[in-house]
Scaffold this motif. Structure first.
Motif, PDB file in Angstrom:
ATOM      1  N   GLY A  25       0.677  -1.326   0.072  1.00 31.12           N
ATOM      2  CA  GLY A  25      -0.177   0.031   0.251  1.00 31.12           C
ATOM      3  C   GLY A  25       1.235   1.680   0.156  1.00 31.12           C
ATOM      4  N   ALA A  26       2.364   1.190  -0.096  1.00 31.57           N
ATOM      5  CA  ALA A  26       3.101   2.225  -0.120  1.00 31.57           C
ATOM      6  C   ALA A  26       3.459   3.182  -0.864  1.00 31.57           C
ATOM      7  CB  ALA A  26       4.553   2.074   1.084  1.00 31.57           C
ATOM      8  N   ALA A  27       3.305   3.902  -0.843  1.00 32.08           N
ATOM      9  CA  ALA A  27       3.616   5.019  -2.442  1.00 32.08           C
ATOM     10  C   ALA A  27       4.788   4.987  -3.311  1.00 32.08           C
ATOM     11  CB  ALA A  27       2.543   6.485  -2.540  1.00 32.08           C
ATOM     12  N   GLY A  28       5.135   4.937  -3.498  1.00 36.84           N
ATOM     13  CA  GLY A  28       6.738   5.298  -4.377  1.00 36.84           C
ATOM     14  C   GLY A  28       6.954   4.210  -5.886  1.00 36.84           C
ATOM     15  N   ALA A  29       8.328   3.981  -5.572  1.00 32.36           N
ATOM     16  CA  ALA A  29       8.773   3.324  -7.056  1.00 32.36           C
ATOM     17  C   ALA A  29       8.728   1.656  -6.549  1.00 32.36           C
ATOM     18  CB  ALA A  29      10.475   2.884  -7.361  1.00 32.36           C
ATOM     19  N   ARG A  30       8.608   1.226  -8.042  1.00 29.91           N
ATOM     20  CA  ARG A  30       8.402  -0.234  -7.482  1.00 29.91           C
ATOM     21  C   ARG A  30       9.114  -1.012  -8.139  1.00 29.91           C
ATOM     22  NH1 ARG A  30       4.404  -2.004  -3.282  1.00 29.91           N
ATOM     23  NH2 ARG A  30       3.781  -1.045  -2.810  1.00 29.91           N
ATOM     24  N   LEU A  31       9.257  -2.198  -8.101  1.00 30.85           N
ATOM     25  CA  LEU A  31       9.071  -3.211  -9.561  1.00 30.85           C
ATOM     26  C   LEU A  31       8.647  -4.414  -9.544  1.00 30.85           C
ATOM     27  CD1 LEU A  31      11.759  -4.642 -11.115  1.00 30.85           C
ATOM     28  CD2 LEU A  31      12.419  -5.890  -8.955  1.00 30.85           C
ATOM     29  N   GLY A  32       8.015  -4.171 -10.529  1.00 27.29           N
ATOM     30  CA  GLY A  32       6.913  -4.564 -11.029  1.00 27.29           C
ATOM     31  C   GLY A  32       7.096  -6.246 -11.925  1.00 27.29           C
ATOM     32  N   LEU A  33       6.189  -7.179 -11.111  1.00 24.95           N
ATOM     33  CA  LEU A  33       6.478  -8.867 -11.613  1.00 24.95           C
ATOM     34  C   LEU A  33       5.372  -9.334 -11.785  1.00 24.95           C
ATOM     35  CD1 LEU A  33       8.143 -11.359 -11.624  1.00 24.95           C
ATOM     36  CD2 LEU A  33       8.246 -11.186  -8.995  1.00 24.95           C
ATOM     37  N   GLY A  34       5.517 -10.454 -13.080  1.00 28.25           N
ATOM     38  CA  GLY A  34       4.519 -10.975 -13.140  1.00 28.25           C
ATOM     39  C   GLY A  34       4.550 -12.585 -13.690  1.00 28.25           C
ATOM     40  N   LEU A  35       4.018 -13.348 -14.192  1.00 29.66           N
ATOM     41  CA  LEU A  35       3.587 -13.954 -15.139  1.00 29.66           C
ATOM     42  C   LEU A  35       3.193 -13.612 -16.993  1.00 29.66           C
ATOM     43  CD1 LEU A  35       3.830 -17.222 -13.663  1.00 29.66           C
ATOM     44  CD2 LEU A  35       5.710 -16.124 -13.942  1.00 29.66           C
ATOM     45  N   ALA A  36       3.629 -14.253 -17.933  1.00 28.42           N
ATOM     46  CA  ALA A  36       2.662 -14.182 -19.105  1.00 28.42           C
ATOM     47  C   ALA A  36       0.835 -13.932 -18.644  1.00 28.42           C
ATOM     48  CB  ALA A  36       3.555 -14.575 -20.366  1.00 28.42           C
ATOM     49  N   ARG A 164      20.307   2.197  -4.578  1.00 26.08           N
ATOM     50  CA  ARG A 164      19.328   1.614  -4.568  1.00 26.08           C
ATOM     51  C   ARG A 164      18.443   0.389  -5.318  1.00 26.08           C
ATOM     52  NH1 ARG A 164      15.183   6.131  -7.493  1.00 26.08           N
ATOM     53  NH2 ARG A 164      13.940   5.017  -6.341  1.00 26.08           N
ATOM     54  N   VAL A 165      18.261  -0.385  -4.103  1.00 27.44           N
ATOM     55  CA  VAL A 165      17.798  -2.186  -4.808  1.00 27.44           C
ATOM     56  C   VAL A 165      15.924  -1.796  -4.245  1.00 27.44           C
ATOM     57  CG1 VAL A 165      18.145  -3.633  -3.743  1.00 27.44           C
ATOM     58  CG2 VAL A 165      19.591  -2.058  -3.449  1.00 27.44           C
ATOM     59  N   LEU A 166      15.325  -2.222  -4.939  1.00 24.50           N
ATOM     60  CA  LEU A 166      14.054  -2.636  -5.120  1.00 24.50           C
ATOM     61  C   LEU A 166      13.894  -4.041  -5.609  1.00 24.50           C
ATOM     62  CD1 LEU A 166      12.351   0.374  -6.278  1.00 24.50           C
ATOM     63  CD2 LEU A 166      11.951  -0.537  -3.922  1.00 24.50           C
ATOM     64  N   GLY A 167      13.143  -4.662  -5.024  1.00 25.10           N
ATOM     65  CA  GLY A 167      12.749  -6.270  -4.634  1.00 25.10           C
ATOM     66  C   GLY A 167      11.376  -6.866  -4.790  1.00 25.10           C
ATOM     67  N   SER A 168      11.247  -8.083  -6.340  1.00 27.65           N
ATOM     68  CA  SER A 168       9.690  -8.651  -5.579  1.00 27.65           C
ATOM     69  C   SER A 168       9.407 -10.236  -5.936  1.00 27.65           C
ATOM     70  CB  SER A 168       8.879  -7.356  -7.026  1.00 27.65           C
ATOM     71  OG  SER A 168       7.670  -8.022  -7.041  1.00 27.65           O
ATOM     72  N   ALA A 169       8.410 -10.224  -5.074  1.00 26.88           N
ATOM     73  CA  ALA A 169       8.407 -11.735  -5.212  1.00 26.88           C
ATOM     74  C   ALA A 169       6.838 -12.276  -5.344  1.00 26.88           C
ATOM     75  CB  ALA A 169       9.273 -12.224  -3.762  1.00 26.88           C
ATOM     76  N   MET A 170       6.833 -12.705  -6.070  1.00 26.21           N
ATOM     77  CA  MET A 170       5.486 -13.730  -5.938  1.00 26.21           C
ATOM     78  C   MET A 170       6.014 -15.298  -6.585  1.00 26.21           C
ATOM     79  SD  MET A 170       5.329 -13.858 -10.832  1.00 26.21           S
ATOM     80  CE  MET A 170       3.536 -14.497  -9.927  1.00 26.21           C
TER      81      MET A 170
END
Length: 178
Positions: A25-36, A164-170
């Motif tokens: 829910g935080a605003a700001g930069a994100r690294l988008g991650l998903g599958l086709a 700067r480091v940003l991460g994402s997981a799924m």
């Protein structure tokens, strides 16, 4: 809300990502991650095709498939593997907001297919304004424990130096054919 419990084997990977992912829910930069196709349930023989969108800075990218059986496959970057007739997919800089599509089958490039053992696995992605490692990993697959320990140390060192480091997981549920 969709809540899912995670196998404790994934805790080290999630600890790395949690340290560099914005809170829910935080605003700001994100690294988008998903599958086709947006599907997170894949069946035997389906291609694993991660789709990413870089955050608001020019940077490097690491994408890893952490399997529930204790292994990790480096989806990006990758070293050449002549036994698989695969050319290297070396690290490069990506632009802010750039779309990155991995796993689309083509000559000399990796295409990953679902196969046994089936279960819930994890994809983690980390974008950084400087490379996290000073040299490529020795192979495209390795034991998750050792790699995640190295990755955690690399992320901590990078952040201590102002990178700067940003991460994402799924999660990805892999299933046999119907």
């Amino acid at each position: 809300w969709q809540v899912q419990s995670i196998d404790p084997a994934f805790c080290p990977a999630l600890d790395v990502v949690r340290s560099v992912a914005p809170p829910f829910g935080a605003a700001g930069a994100r690294l988008g991650l998903g599958l086709a196709g947006g599907n997170t349930r894949l069946r035997d023989g389906d291609h694993i095709m991660p789709r990413l969108v870089m955050p608001d800075f020019r940077g490097n990218l690491r994408v890893d498939y952490v399997a529930h059986d204790g292994g990790v496959l480096h989806l990006y970057p990758q070293v050449a593997d002549p036994t698989q007739r695969m050319t290297a997919d070396p690290p490069r800089l990506f632009n802010p907001g750039e779309a990155v599509n991995l796993g689309t089958p083509s000559a000399g490039h990796p295409a990953w297919e679902v196969g046994p053992p089936y279960g819930t696995d994890l994809i983690i992605a980390i974008a950084s304004s400087q490379p996290l490692f000073d040299r490529t990993r020795p192979a495209n697959a390795e034991e998750a424990d050792a790699y995640l320990r190295d990755l955690q140390a690399a992320v901590e060192a990078a952040r201590a130096h102002g990178v700067r480091v940003l991460g994402s997981a799924m999660t990805v549920d892999t299933l046999p054919k119907q």
